[in-house]
Every structure is written in C-alpha cells, then in structure tokens.
Design an enzyme around this catalytic site. Sequence first.
Site, PDB file in Angstrom:
ATOM      1  N   LYS A  97      41.557  28.759  26.283  1.00  8.86           N
ATOM      2  CA  LYS A  97      41.197  29.972  26.312  1.00  8.86           C
ATOM      3  C   LYS A  97      42.093  30.527  25.281  1.00  8.86           C
ATOM      4  O   LYS A  97      43.267  30.687  25.205  1.00  8.86           O
ATOM      5  CB  LYS A  97      41.655  30.634  27.474  1.00  8.86           C
ATOM      6  CG  LYS A  97      41.461  32.207  27.663  1.00  8.86           C
ATOM      7  CD  LYS A  97      41.413  32.746  29.211  1.00  8.86           C
ATOM      8  CE  LYS A  97      41.239  34.161  29.048  1.00  8.86           C
ATOM      9  NZ  LYS A  97      42.486  34.983  29.286  1.00  8.86           N
ATOM     10  N   GLY A 158      45.834  43.324  32.668  1.00  5.71           N
ATOM     11  CA  GLY A 158      46.725  43.720  33.851  1.00  5.71           C
ATOM     12  C   GLY A 158      46.779  45.288  34.038  1.00  5.71           C
ATOM     13  O   GLY A 158      47.353  45.691  34.836  1.00  5.71           O
ATOM     14  N   ALA A 184      39.406  40.893  31.358  1.00  7.09           N
ATOM     15  CA  ALA A 184      40.317  41.590  31.663  1.00  7.09           C
ATOM     16  C   ALA A 184      40.316  43.122  32.286  1.00  7.09           C
ATOM     17  O   ALA A 184      39.190  43.637  31.874  1.00  7.09           O
ATOM     18  CB  ALA A 184      41.523  41.874  30.671  1.00  7.09           C
ATOM     19  N   GLY A 185      41.062  43.605  33.176  1.00  9.28           N
ATOM     20  CA  GLY A 185      41.100  44.755  33.676  1.00  9.28           C
ATOM     21  C   GLY A 185      40.442  45.210  34.699  1.00  9.28           C
ATOM     22  O   GLY A 185      40.454  46.079  35.350  1.00  9.28           O
ATOM     23  N   ASN A 206      43.029  38.071  37.355  1.00  5.86           N
ATOM     24  CA  ASN A 206      44.320  37.430  37.895  1.00  5.86           C
ATOM     25  C   ASN A 206      45.290  38.453  38.328  1.00  5.86           C
ATOM     26  O   ASN A 206      45.379  38.587  39.597  1.00  5.86           O
ATOM     27  CB  ASN A 206      44.972  37.246  36.462  1.00  5.86           C
ATOM     28  CG  ASN A 206      46.343  36.336  36.725  1.00  5.86           C
ATOM     29  OD1 ASN A 206      46.805  36.473  37.612  1.00  5.86           O
ATOM     30  ND2 ASN A 206      46.952  36.018  35.725  1.00  5.86           N
ATOM     31  N   THR A 207      45.563  39.494  37.812  1.00 12.64           N
ATOM     32  CA  THR A 207      46.683  40.559  38.394  1.00 12.64           C
ATOM     33  C   THR A 207      46.098  41.197  39.696  1.00 12.64           C
ATOM     34  O   THR A 207      46.933  41.251  40.576  1.00 12.64           O
ATOM     35  CB  THR A 207      46.760  41.690  37.360  1.00 12.64           C
ATOM     36  OG1 THR A 207      47.151  41.238  36.106  1.00 12.64           O
ATOM     37  CG2 THR A 207      47.832  42.891  37.808  1.00 12.64           C
TER      38      THR A 207
END
Lengths: 262, 377
Positions: A97, A158, A184-185, A206-207
């Site tokens: 990645k 994040g 993301a986001g 993830n977050t």
Amino acid sequence: MKELVIADKKFSSRLFVGTGKFSSSEMMAKAVAASGSELVTVALKRVELDNPQDDMLEHLHLPGVNLLPNTSGVRNAKEAVFAAQMAREALGTNWIKLEVHPDPRYLLPDPIETLKAAEELVKEGFIVMPYINADPVLCKKLEDVGTACVMPLGAPIGSNRGLKTRDLLRIIIEQSNVPVVVDAGIGAPSHAAEAMEMGADAVLINTAIAVAKDPVNMAVAFKMAVEAGRMAFEAQLAPQNLSASATSPLNPFLEGIKDLQL
Amino acid sequence: MTYYDLILKYDWETTRRAIYAATEADVERALSKDRPSMEDFAALVSPAADKYLNEMAVKSYQITRRRFGNTIQLYIPLYLANICQNHCIYCGFNCTNKIHRAILTPDEIHAECQAIKKDPFEHILLVTGEAPRSSSVQYMADSMDIIKNYFQQISLEVQPLDTDEYRMLMDHGLHSVYVYQETYNRERYPVYHLRGKKMDYRYRLETPDRLCEAGIYKVGVGNLIGLEDWRTEAFFTALHVRYLENRYWRTKYSIAFPRLRPYYGEGGFNPEHPTTERNLLQLICAYRLLSEDVELSISTRESAACRDTVMPFGVTVMSAGSKTTPGGYAHPTDELEQWAINDSRTPTEVYNAVKAKGFEPVWKDWSAFMQEANIPA
C-alpha cells in the site's frame, strides 16, 4: 455478491482494515477477526521486520488474513520504493500500500511522488495499491502505469468525516478499469455503505474501528454495512425522484394511452 | 522572515494583560471552534478557562484519540555529556556548578545502548551540554553512527546549530531536534543566561527556522515553565508552532512543557512562577485544542501520579526510565544529574501504567530505513 478480484487474488470480503491506533494488539486482532476482512494493512514504521516475534505481526497470524504493508511515513518516491523493497524482503509479500505524504498535518498524499513510485514499483513486480487524493486524472495515470487498484480518500485520513469527495469519487468509479477502494475519512458504517452503494469495489477502515468504544462490535457493524452497500449496488437502487410517486405502477393505464395514438 | 521578526511585533506585557483579561464568553467561544485562533488560544490559557477545565479535557481527549488513537509512544534520553560553557542559572549543568564533568567514549556509548536495550526502546533522545570543542558536531555525528545500530529513531537535544550542521547530522541518521527557548520574554532572557553562546536570544529563537530549512523530520519547541508567567510563555510557544506550521508544511512539530525542577549544587534554583498540576493540564489541553496533530511530550520531570493523571488528555509521547547523568544506564549513580527525576519508575512500570490507562504503549513508531539519508546508495 460478486467476488472482488485485485491482481490475482479473490476476496469475498470487501472490507479492508488498518491496524493502527488500537488500545492493544489483542484488541486489534479481535477487531480484525470480527471484521471478516481478508486484507489488513500494517505500517512498516510500527513493526520490527527483523523480529519474528514482533507483537503486531504475531497478532495478525489469523486464518484468511493477508498482510498489506504500507509505507506511511515516507516523504518521497525514493523512500517509498526502498521501504517497499524492505517489506518484500522481510514479509515475503509483493503487495504494497503506497502512501507518500510529505505533509505531516493532514497526511495528504503527494500525487507526483506517488505516481513516480508506483511506476517504479510496478516495474519491480509489486502489486501496488496507491493511496491518493480523489483525483480522477491521477487515477487514470496510475491505472496506465499498472497499479492493481486505486485508493482515493473520502476525507483526510483519520478525520472520520465521511465522503467529502463524493462527486469526484463518482467520476473515479465511473471511469476506472481497476478496482476502486475508498481509503480514508470513513467514520461511520453509513459512510461505508454509501461508498459501496455508489459502486466502490471496497473500503478501507482504521480509525473509525480502532477508536470506537467497542472496536469489535464496530468492526461487525462495518462488515454488515459494506455487505449491505454492495448488495444494494448489485441489486441496483431505485431511482430518486424529486416528487412523490405512487407505489402501484400506472403501466396498464400508460399502455392504454399508447393505443390511443396521441 | 523568521519567527524573530514576528515576535518583535508583540509586546510581552500587552499580551499578558490580554490573556488575563479574557472572559468566560471568550473561553466558550474558543471551545466552540474547530480551529481556534491565537486569540482563542489566549482565552484557553487564561485564568477564566480554569472553570472550563473539564470541557477542555473532554475535547482534548476526543481530538487526541481521533488523531493518535489509543496509543502513547515511549522514548528514553541518553546523556552523552554534561560539559557546558553556558551559565544558565536554573540548570544543574551550568558551568559554575562544581560537578564531575563527563563525556562518553565510544565504548561507554555502546555500554549505555546495551543497558538501555534491555527494554525494547527504539526512540532515543541524545542530550549534551554546549561545549563545541568536546561535544562537537563531529562528536555527535560519530556517536550517532554507533547509536543507529541500536535504535530506529534518533532525536537530539543539544545547543542550536547551523543549517549545514543539521544537514550533516541528518546524513548520520538524525530524525528530530528539540530546542526549547526557555523563555520567550526577550527582555528577561538575559537574566537567566549569564554566560556562553546561549546568551544569544535571537540565534536560539531562529533555530526551528534553520531546522526546517535543513529538512529535519520533526522539530520540538517549548519553554521552561517557572521562569516567567506560564500563560504568556504558552502563548508565544503556540504562536511559534502556528508560525512554523504555516511556513514549513513538511515538518512535524512537537511541544514539551518542562516545569523547572530544583537542582542540587551551589546556589540551586527555585522557580519564581510556580504552576500547579491543574495549570499543567489546562496548558496541555489548550495546546491540543490549538493543534490536532502536534506531538505533546511529557518527561520524567513530572511525578508518576501527575503523568498518569494527565496522560489521556492530549499527551502522545512519554519518556520512561530516564537517567540524566552521562553513563547512568550502565553505571547508575545519583551524581551529575541535570535535574532531579520525579518519576523514577522503570520502563516496564511505565509500560504497565500506560496499559492500565487503556492505551497501547508504542516502543516503535519509525523505521530508520524510511529516511532517505539511510538508504544505501
């Protein structure tokens, strides 16, 4: 639901997860297992590549889970390429990645260095999954140099803000010949479902899982949302109208109108 | 332009008065914002904000978790030398203090690294006094060549250097540099710095500018709490970070908030502007509300109880098991300390304390091979 294929690998889960920010490696492993994910990304800066007993890596020896090392922390193409080579040597995977973010505040990816690194890594036989801004032109260029997919962001990493790049993601999905993974986001299962309904091939979270009060149940919630969103996409959503429409079709009457030859 | 040009536009006393004049309404407005202005920051460090400490802590906790997750990164300092030509009246290493002076030899550096590596540290902070002939830039480079065999990330807390010297040290594996202004109060700075190169307020203040120009990965700033009014110091520290963030977008920033500890030796020093631990928590939260991504680091100057209490509310980095004496890991002694350690727990004890708070203590958050200078040609 259709299977997802990236490079030569088939995935029955369209949820990819990250491994940072958890309160412990045990919790991370439980959440990963609960998510049903078959591809988990791990930051090269966090793991000891030369230590077979590395705590994070040990906890990721889960059935059906493939490791996707990421280059988070590098600032340019040269550093990214070297990090990928180190990962391949130590972890025995040519999947990478690609993350190049010279801006440590918003961690926004550098399109120029990412494209340069992607081209080099593809030549060296890597399966490249590049994290990028939601830039349709860049996505086409990455596809041209041979990346296995594109990973545009929904919002800064994040931030949990959802699909702020919605309109650009639509263009990317429409134009792409490689899988599109919204990276993301994404902060809530509803955001993930929305991305999947739009036709994204997968999402990476993830977050939103790691920092939830109950990461394991949140992982399950995302799993369900991704499945629901994908199923909805394949079932093809009913069109949206501005005005209300009767649920009983008027077709028989319309057929009659045709006969009148107006 | 550097930060020096910017800070000249501010008057210390006017700034101090503005902070003390902040009202509850100002604090509430600051708390409601996603991106507080410097004016909002002044309200957040004002006496009026004390009443809102709970709200500040909750918001700071939430921002920190979103950005850094449930993790706390651990590091350890390594004192290479305590020879110093400066006379800073608050420091145990000052040149008038009659203590045994030492500078580690290569063998001693190996011994220190091996002693430290009994715990899984990967982030190390190298410290020296200011003595360009003994602990020269070349000495630092040679030491790093040894130390990089043991650790993934090397940081430095030494005297300010020139841009080219920082570039040279980066070629030897340097990642981050911490340089604290001690006090941003230009008029009062000479009161504390009586002799040596450190007397040059401007050269020290412009060090982060030079570091960023050299391309360093992370720059740490801060002031020594206790010298002057802590709220006004905080304002200028915050302004420094904001200035740097807007100018050098590739660099990561860190803030430390060392509170003066008494040192032993002739004269000694007792801070004139004491702060409570409640003040310290307010300060940490204010920094976090100002910047979501700045690293906030707390050292063993603070007690175990204090560190454990403030840990969840914005802190992202902690030292553990620190010795402030050159050679102190391989050969523990009470002598030669720069300042008195207040949290004397072992690394394992700190690790367990972080765990007990529900966070993952992170020994490693960097790989040396990710630095361009460390890529073999």
